[in-house]
Write an enzyme that holds these catalytic residues in place. Structure first.
Site, mmCIF file in Angstrom:
data_model
loop_
_atom_site.group_PDB
_atom_site.id
_atom_site.type_symbol
_atom_site.label_atom_id
_atom_site.label_comp_id
_atom_site.label_asym_id
_atom_site.label_seq_id
_atom_site.Cartn_x
_atom_site.Cartn_y
_atom_site.Cartn_z
ATOM 1 N N GLY A 226 45.865 38.518 55.219
ATOM 2 C CA GLY A 226 45.652 38.983 53.647
ATOM 3 C C GLY A 226 46.233 39.626 52.952
ATOM 4 C CB THR A 228 47.895 45.909 51.964
ATOM 5 O OG1 THR A 228 49.434 45.194 52.985
ATOM 6 C CG2 THR A 228 48.572 47.504 53.188
ATOM 7 C CB ALA A 229 42.984 47.213 50.265
ATOM 8 C CB THR A 230 41.629 43.161 53.070
ATOM 9 O OG1 THR A 230 41.423 42.093 52.214
ATOM 10 C CG2 THR A 230 40.546 42.716 54.344
ATOM 11 C CD GLU A 248 51.800 39.080 60.667
ATOM 12 O OE1 GLU A 248 52.414 39.069 59.921
ATOM 13 O OE2 GLU A 248 51.315 39.019 62.027
ATOM 14 C CB CYS A 282 52.370 36.514 52.145
ATOM 15 S SG CYS A 282 53.318 36.018 54.082
ATOM 16 C CD GLU A 384 51.508 41.144 48.190
ATOM 17 O OE1 GLU A 384 49.727 41.303 48.338
ATOM 18 O OE2 GLU A 384 51.708 40.527 49.236
HETATM 19 P P1 NAD Z 1 41.889 39.809 50.670
HETATM 20 O O1 NAD Z 1 42.807 40.057 51.907
HETATM 21 O O2 NAD Z 1 41.523 39.125 49.760
HETATM 22 O O3 NAD Z 1 41.091 37.681 51.538
HETATM 23 C C1 NAD Z 1 41.751 37.999 53.194
HETATM 24 C C2 NAD Z 1 40.951 37.283 54.150
HETATM 25 O O4 NAD Z 1 40.373 37.965 54.580
HETATM 26 C C3 NAD Z 1 39.364 36.583 53.211
HETATM 27 O O5 NAD Z 1 39.498 35.736 54.651
HETATM 28 C C4 NAD Z 1 38.913 37.554 52.760
HETATM 29 O O6 NAD Z 1 37.382 36.635 53.140
HETATM 30 C C5 NAD Z 1 38.884 38.350 54.162
HETATM 31 N N1 NAD Z 1 38.258 39.211 53.981
HETATM 32 C C6 NAD Z 1 37.878 40.154 52.777
HETATM 33 N N2 NAD Z 1 37.417 41.457 53.041
HETATM 34 C C7 NAD Z 1 36.808 41.074 54.331
HETATM 35 C C8 NAD Z 1 37.153 42.057 55.412
HETATM 36 N N3 NAD Z 1 36.155 43.481 54.934
HETATM 37 N N4 NAD Z 1 36.650 41.925 56.679
HETATM 38 C C9 NAD Z 1 37.070 41.354 56.838
HETATM 39 N N5 NAD Z 1 37.195 40.044 55.930
HETATM 40 C C10 NAD Z 1 37.624 40.426 54.522
HETATM 41 O O7 NAD Z 1 43.396 38.629 50.956
HETATM 42 P P2 NAD Z 1 44.017 37.251 49.694
HETATM 43 O O8 NAD Z 1 44.096 37.295 48.722
HETATM 44 O O9 NAD Z 1 43.012 36.343 50.463
HETATM 45 O O10 NAD Z 1 45.287 36.953 50.703
HETATM 46 C C11 NAD Z 1 46.228 37.704 49.367
HETATM 47 C C12 NAD Z 1 47.072 38.217 50.310
HETATM 48 O O11 NAD Z 1 47.119 38.183 51.747
HETATM 49 C C13 NAD Z 1 48.764 38.636 49.851
HETATM 50 O O12 NAD Z 1 48.361 40.708 50.240
HETATM 51 C C14 NAD Z 1 49.404 38.357 50.709
HETATM 52 O O13 NAD Z 1 50.078 38.417 50.687
HETATM 53 C C15 NAD Z 1 48.888 38.311 51.892
HETATM 54 N N6 NAD Z 1 49.528 37.725 53.135
HETATM 55 C C16 NAD Z 1 50.220 38.095 54.036
HETATM 56 C C17 NAD Z 1 50.811 36.693 54.740
HETATM 57 C C18 NAD Z 1 51.771 37.398 55.410
HETATM 58 O O14 NAD Z 1 51.708 36.633 56.539
HETATM 59 N N7 NAD Z 1 52.149 38.548 55.678
HETATM 60 C C19 NAD Z 1 50.357 35.861 54.308
HETATM 61 C C20 NAD Z 1 50.077 35.313 53.798
HETATM 62 C C21 NAD Z 1 49.306 36.151 52.559
#
Ligand code: NAD
Length: 480
Positions: A226, A228-230, A248, A282, A384
């Site tokens: 997900g 980077t901030a998360t 990731e 990503c 991003e």
């Molecule tokens: P996100 O970080 O908002 O959410 C990802 C997941 O984390 C969701 O299921 C969300 O509900 C959960 N989440 C949110 N807050 C949480 C917390 N405090 N504790 C635990 N889980 C929590 O990301 P997104 O908007 O769903 O996805 C987009 C991001 O993901 C982009 O930054 C993208 O680059 C990244 N991404 C990275 C890869 C990689 O392999 N590096 C692949 C796909 C997407």
């Protein structure tokens, strides 16, 4: 209205709160189903079920575990059309992409790890004929798998397949924006005979369900994909508890194009690496760097091709770009385009929301957008955007290309286009990113390590790296 349910201890269950969240079809901008607004209580139940299931699952002969996973993969293939349609409706991506990429890759992930585990061996070392060392790799126990919305079933399975194959039991949380295929997957697990509690899927919000997973004392490892901030938040909670972490995260990937490239391939693939899945991958190359003596030619051809992309109803067979995942995300992407203009950028094509006639008139569509004239250090080139927006910048030397490519806080992937072999090696070795593609993009071999440097993540997924992550090594030394 259809209701998605949690999958806990082998049953489809309502959340304890009985509260539900709306799931929106982004191509129509309308609520089309509901998902559980789960909380800590549901996570506790899921973790308890996973703990109860662990002894039997981890002790099961590997071949039997593998067979159950292979059955699930077969059921995904059987339901390809249904799952692809569900993914397209839930996420907004073109049905064609879900049919050709997302869903086949989900079953491939499961098949890969279901068979990889059959060949997973541990090391033994004879030490000067005085002792023999051998390493035991045991599953960790109950692990948490948290996945994003951009490639919903694809990334969900990329985590749970190695976790389950190596004998762990799982509490998984798909994105609240795209929960549907994980729900359908739960039904397939039941049909395949996956023992109760081996996989538990808890739906809901990140700061409730996700945070409860981070904090749960019996969940020993977290595999997260997900933003980077998360990732930072998860690490802040889980690292002091000494949980194993695989993160990731985001990217701001460079696509470096030298004048000596195969022009047609570089341009055609750059269109894909810029705008596939509406730029919501990503690994998309959002910063295109072009050697100055080829810059004008590239920009002209690239913009012309971008203008020919079809933004339309995701269910139409010839749609190139569907809807962005949510209204909030669309507004974020549009705000970055406005920021780019304020920062001095020129929008050569795109830049606006698109109204698609008919059932999609309220959908979240944005034109594929090409921006030039920006400095590397501006926010548009540093942050991003995760949408159909690319910038193009010229460079003069290989060294400058490298410096520009490396000049962000991220380090996920990079693409290099050149016919010069020496240069390809040289630049690949110096790029600070976990993945480098030369004269291709998104060519994936599931055996290779996958992940990013710097703020793009910690650890690697893929192949043996994933099996190592989901197991604990213990060395036994026996004096001869
Ligand atoms: P996100 O970080 O908002 O959410 C990802 C997941 O984390 C969701 O299921 C969300 O509900 C959960 N989440 C949110 N807050 C949480 C917390 N405090 N504790 C635990 N889980 C929590 O990301 P997104 O908007 O769903 O996805 C987009 C991001 O993901 C982009 O930054 C993208 O680059 C990244 N991404 C990275 C890869 C990689 O392999 N590096 C692949 C796909 C997407």
């Amino acid at each position: 209205m259809q209701k998605i349910l949690n999958y806990i201890h082998g049953h489809l269950t309502e959340p304890n709160s009985r509260n539900y969240l709306d799931d929106i079809n982004p191509a129509e901008g309308k609520v089309y189903c509901q998902l559980p607004d789960s909380d800590r209580k549901d996570v506790n139940q899921a973790a308890h079920a996973a703990r109860l299931a662990f002894p039997e699952w981890s002790a099961m002969p590997v071949k039997k575990r593998s067979d159950i996973l292979l059955k699930i993969a077969d059921l995904i293939d059987r339901d390809l059309e249904k799952l692809a349609l569900a993914e397209s409706i839930d996420n907004g991506k073109p049905l064609k992409l879900a049919t050709e990429l997302d869903i086949p890759r989900a079953s491939a992930n499961i098949r890969f790890f279901a068979t990889a585990i059959l060949h997973f061996s541990s090391e033994a070392h004879l030490s000067d004929n005085e002792a023999v060392n051998y390493t035991i790799r045991s599953p960790l126990g109950v692990v948490g798998c948290i996945s994003p919305w951009n490639l919903p079933l694809y990334l969900f399975t990329w985590k749970i397949a190695p976790a389950l194959a190596s004998g762990n039991t799982v509490v998984a949380k798909p994105s609240e924006l795209t929960p549907m295929t994980a729900f359908l997957f739960s039904e397939l697990c039941m049909e395949a005979g996956l023992p109760a509690g081996v996989l538990n899927v808890v739906h809901g919000l990140g700061d409730k369900v996700g945070q409860a997973i981070n904090e749960h004392t019996e969940i020993t490892a977290i595999s997260f994909t997900g933003g980077t901030a998360t990732g930072r938040k998860i690490a802040a909670t889980a690292a002091p508890m000494f949980k194993k972490l695989s993160l990731e995260l985001g990217g701001k990937n460079a696509n470096i194009i030298f004048a000596d490239c195969d022009v047609e391939q570089a341009i055609n693939t750059s269109i894909k690496s810029s705008f596939s899945n509406q730029g919501e991958i990503c690994l998309c190359g959002s910063r295109i760097l072009v050697e100055r003596n080829f810059y004008n030619t590239f920009v002209e051809a690239f913009v012309a091709k971008t203008k020919r992309l079809r933004i339309n109803d995701p269910l139409q067979a010839d749609t190139d770009l569907g809807a962005l995942v949510s209204e909030a995300h669309m507004n974020k992407v549009l705000s970055y385009i406005e920021l780019a203009k304020l920062e001095g950028g020129t929008v050569l094509t795109g830049g606006k929301r698109v109204v698609v006639e008919g059932r999609c008139s309220e959908g979240y569509f944005v034109e594929p957008t090409v921006i030039v004239g920006l400095d590397q250090n501006c926010r548009t080139n540093q942050e991003e955007i995760f949408g159909p927006v690319v910038t193009i910048m010229p460079f003069d030397t290989e060294q400058e290309a490298l410096e520009l490519a490396n000049a962000t806080a991220y380090g996920l992937s990079a693409t290099v286009w050149t016919e010069n072999l020496k240069r390809a090696h040289n630049i690949s070795h110096q790029l600070k990113s976990g993945i480098v593609w030369v004269n291709c993009w998104l060519y994936r071999d599931l055996r290779t390590p996958f992940g990013g440097m710097k703020q793009s993540g910690v650890g690697r997924e893929g192949g043996l790296e994933a099996l190592r992550f989901f197991t604990e090594a213990k060395n036994v030394c026996i004096r001869l």
